[in-house]
Design a protein around this motif. Structure first.
Motif, PDB file in Angstrom:
ATOM      1  N   ALA A 200      36.323  10.802  15.753  1.00  0.00           N
ATOM      2  CA  ALA A 200      37.454  11.467  16.342  1.00  0.00           C
ATOM      3  C   ALA A 200      37.288  11.922  17.614  1.00  0.00           C
ATOM      4  CB  ALA A 200      37.694  12.475  15.422  1.00  0.00           C
ATOM      5  N   PHE A 201      36.379  11.465  18.280  1.00  0.00           N
ATOM      6  CA  PHE A 201      36.435  11.705  19.996  1.00  0.00           C
ATOM      7  C   PHE A 201      35.762  12.924  20.268  1.00  0.00           C
ATOM      8  CE2 PHE A 201      39.733   8.657  19.473  1.00  0.00           C
ATOM      9  CZ  PHE A 201      39.302   7.544  20.152  1.00  0.00           C
ATOM     10  N   VAL A 202      34.955  13.594  19.248  1.00  0.00           N
ATOM     11  CA  VAL A 202      34.402  14.861  19.789  1.00  0.00           C
ATOM     12  C   VAL A 202      33.048  14.377  20.365  1.00  0.00           C
ATOM     13  CG1 VAL A 202      32.773  16.778  18.852  1.00  0.00           C
ATOM     14  CG2 VAL A 202      35.017  15.937  17.743  1.00  0.00           C
ATOM     15  N   PRO A 203      32.656  14.948  21.626  1.00  0.00           N
ATOM     16  CA  PRO A 203      31.551  14.533  22.374  1.00  0.00           C
ATOM     17  C   PRO A 203      30.256  14.722  21.782  1.00  0.00           C
ATOM     18  CG  PRO A 203      33.160  15.939  23.805  1.00  0.00           C
ATOM     19  CD  PRO A 203      33.674  16.065  22.129  1.00  0.00           C
ATOM     20  N   ARG A 204      29.465  13.696  21.785  1.00  0.00           N
ATOM     21  CA  ARG A 204      28.228  13.656  21.223  1.00  0.00           C
ATOM     22  C   ARG A 204      27.220  14.510  21.595  1.00  0.00           C
ATOM     23  NH1 ARG A 204      25.194   9.605  21.943  1.00  0.00           N
ATOM     24  NH2 ARG A 204      23.877   9.987  20.432  1.00  0.00           N
ATOM     25  N   PRO A 205      27.113  15.052  23.091  1.00  0.00           N
ATOM     26  CA  PRO A 205      26.348  16.014  23.551  1.00  0.00           C
ATOM     27  C   PRO A 205      26.320  17.244  22.853  1.00  0.00           C
ATOM     28  CG  PRO A 205      26.934  14.713  25.420  1.00  0.00           C
ATOM     29  CD  PRO A 205      27.948  14.254  24.084  1.00  0.00           C
ATOM     30  N   LEU A 206      27.617  17.851  22.414  1.00  0.00           N
ATOM     31  CA  LEU A 206      28.006  19.159  21.780  1.00  0.00           C
ATOM     32  C   LEU A 206      27.354  18.882  20.274  1.00  0.00           C
ATOM     33  CD1 LEU A 206      31.525  19.740  22.745  1.00  0.00           C
ATOM     34  CD2 LEU A 206      29.412  20.677  23.685  1.00  0.00           C
ATOM     35  N   LEU A 207      27.492  17.715  19.671  1.00  0.00           N
ATOM     36  CA  LEU A 207      26.936  17.669  18.366  1.00  0.00           C
ATOM     37  C   LEU A 207      25.451  17.438  18.136  1.00  0.00           C
ATOM     38  CD1 LEU A 207      29.635  15.080  16.880  1.00  0.00           C
ATOM     39  CD2 LEU A 207      29.423  17.570  16.703  1.00  0.00           C
ATOM     40  N   ASN A 208      24.925  16.919  19.305  1.00  0.00           N
ATOM     41  CA  ASN A 208      23.412  16.791  19.256  1.00  0.00           C
ATOM     42  C   ASN A 208      22.810  18.153  19.479  1.00  0.00           C
ATOM     43  OD1 ASN A 208      23.621  14.066  18.843  1.00  0.00           O
ATOM     44  ND2 ASN A 208      23.706  13.734  21.147  1.00  0.00           N
ATOM     45  N   LEU A 209      23.499  19.029  20.304  1.00  0.00           N
ATOM     46  CA  LEU A 209      22.771  20.194  20.877  1.00  0.00           C
ATOM     47  C   LEU A 209      23.066  21.054  19.306  1.00  0.00           C
ATOM     48  CD1 LEU A 209      24.460  21.012  24.363  1.00  0.00           C
ATOM     49  CD2 LEU A 209      22.260  20.689  23.503  1.00  0.00           C
ATOM     50  N   ALA A 210      24.095  21.035  18.527  1.00  0.00           N
ATOM     51  CA  ALA A 210      24.370  21.668  17.331  1.00  0.00           C
ATOM     52  C   ALA A 210      23.358  21.430  16.248  1.00  0.00           C
ATOM     53  CB  ALA A 210      25.753  21.557  16.752  1.00  0.00           C
ATOM     54  N   ALA A 211      22.974  20.079  16.103  1.00  0.00           N
ATOM     55  CA  ALA A 211      21.973  19.411  15.423  1.00  0.00           C
ATOM     56  C   ALA A 211      20.465  20.234  15.569  1.00  0.00           C
ATOM     57  CB  ALA A 211      21.793  18.028  15.354  1.00  0.00           C
ATOM     58  N   GLY A 212      20.273  20.203  16.764  1.00  0.00           N
ATOM     59  CA  GLY A 212      19.132  20.877  17.206  1.00  0.00           C
ATOM     60  C   GLY A 212      19.201  22.391  16.999  1.00  0.00           C
ATOM     61  N   ALA A 213      20.037  23.081  17.279  1.00  0.00           N
ATOM     62  CA  ALA A 213      20.185  24.463  16.991  1.00  0.00           C
ATOM     63  C   ALA A 213      20.248  24.749  15.408  1.00  0.00           C
ATOM     64  CB  ALA A 213      21.492  24.921  17.404  1.00  0.00           C
TER      65      ALA A 213
END
Length: 248
Positions: free
Chosen positions: A77-90
């Motif tokens: 759905a076009f959510v930027p992957r960098p944001l999701l990657n940062l969330a995964a790490g956090a």
């Protein structure tokens, strides 16, 4: 007369089904789905749910698996992957966060590839007439794994654009998914580590991760610029007649 009258509704139904299943109807459905997904992201911001409102009662492998599924749906759905990657790490730390992010990356890429292949390929392939477009299509079709691996390693091409370009080409499913998984590891790991160490922004690990992100970003931009001018030069060279043809 009886047979003609009886078969007329059936023939109309067949024409309606053919029209609904035509390449351009399927492409229109794909456009509607993508527009609806992008609108949903703008209105509901699901990336905030992943990073801020993750259910506290979930933990362990279940949380990682559910995060990967949600991650994949968000990237489709076009959510930027960098944001999701940062969330995964956090949320999960470096190791579990990397597993969740890579699994979600492959899942989301598979969703986009499947939608593009089923709904858009038949309508868009006849439009690949320009030399530049044909060159890109030929690269993906003949050297699918190698080309997709390079695209993922050097993030100069947007994630969603690479997915749909690969879907329109004749690249196979398995090379696309394997190349996506392997090629996404370095850059994804850098973002996940940065997210896991965001509370200590002066730590060497955080600084190395951010430096890697910057270097790969510049490298991807340089590769994209070189490829663009390379294809443009090839197109211009093919368009100009040779001296021998002029003399003839």
């Amino acid at each position: 007369m009886f047979e003609t009258a009886a078969t007329r509704p059936q023939g109309f139904a067949v024409r309606c089904v053919r029209a609904l299943l035509s390449p351009w109807s399927r492409l229109s459905l794909l456009v509607v789905l993508l527009a609806a997904a992008a609108t949903s992201v703008l209105l509901f911001e699901p990336q905030r749910l992943l990073s801020d409102g993750w259910p506290a009662q979930l933990g362990g492998a279940t949380a990682v698996a559910l995060f990967a599924v949600a991650y994949g749906a968000c990237t489709a759905a076009f959510v930027p992957r960098p944001l999701l990657n940062l969330a995964a790490g956090a949320l999960f730390g470096s190791q579990a966060g990397l597993v969740a992010a890579i699994a979600g990356t492959v899942f989301g890429a598979g969703i986009a590839f499947g939608l593009g292949r089923m709904l858009g390929q038949d309508a868009l392939r006849p439009l690949l007439r320009g030399r530049w477009l044909k060159a890109v299509d030929g690269q993906f079709s003949r050297h699918g794994f190698r080309s997709m691996l390079a695209v993922r390693l050097f993030p100069g091409v947007p994630f969603a654009a690479a997915n749909y370009c690969a879907a329109v080409s004749r690249m196979g499913w398995l090379p696309f998914l394997i190349a996506t998984g392997l090629g996404s590891i370095p850059n994804t790991a850098a973002y996940v580590i940065a997210g896991a160490r965001a509370s200590t922004p002066t730590s060497p690990v955080f600084l190395v991760a951010m430096g890697f992100i910057a270097v790969t970003g510049l490298g991807g931009a340089a590769v994209a610029w070189f490829k663009r001018h390379h294809f443009r030069d090839r197109e211009g060279g093919a368009a100009r007649p040779s001296k021998r043809s002029k003399s003839l």
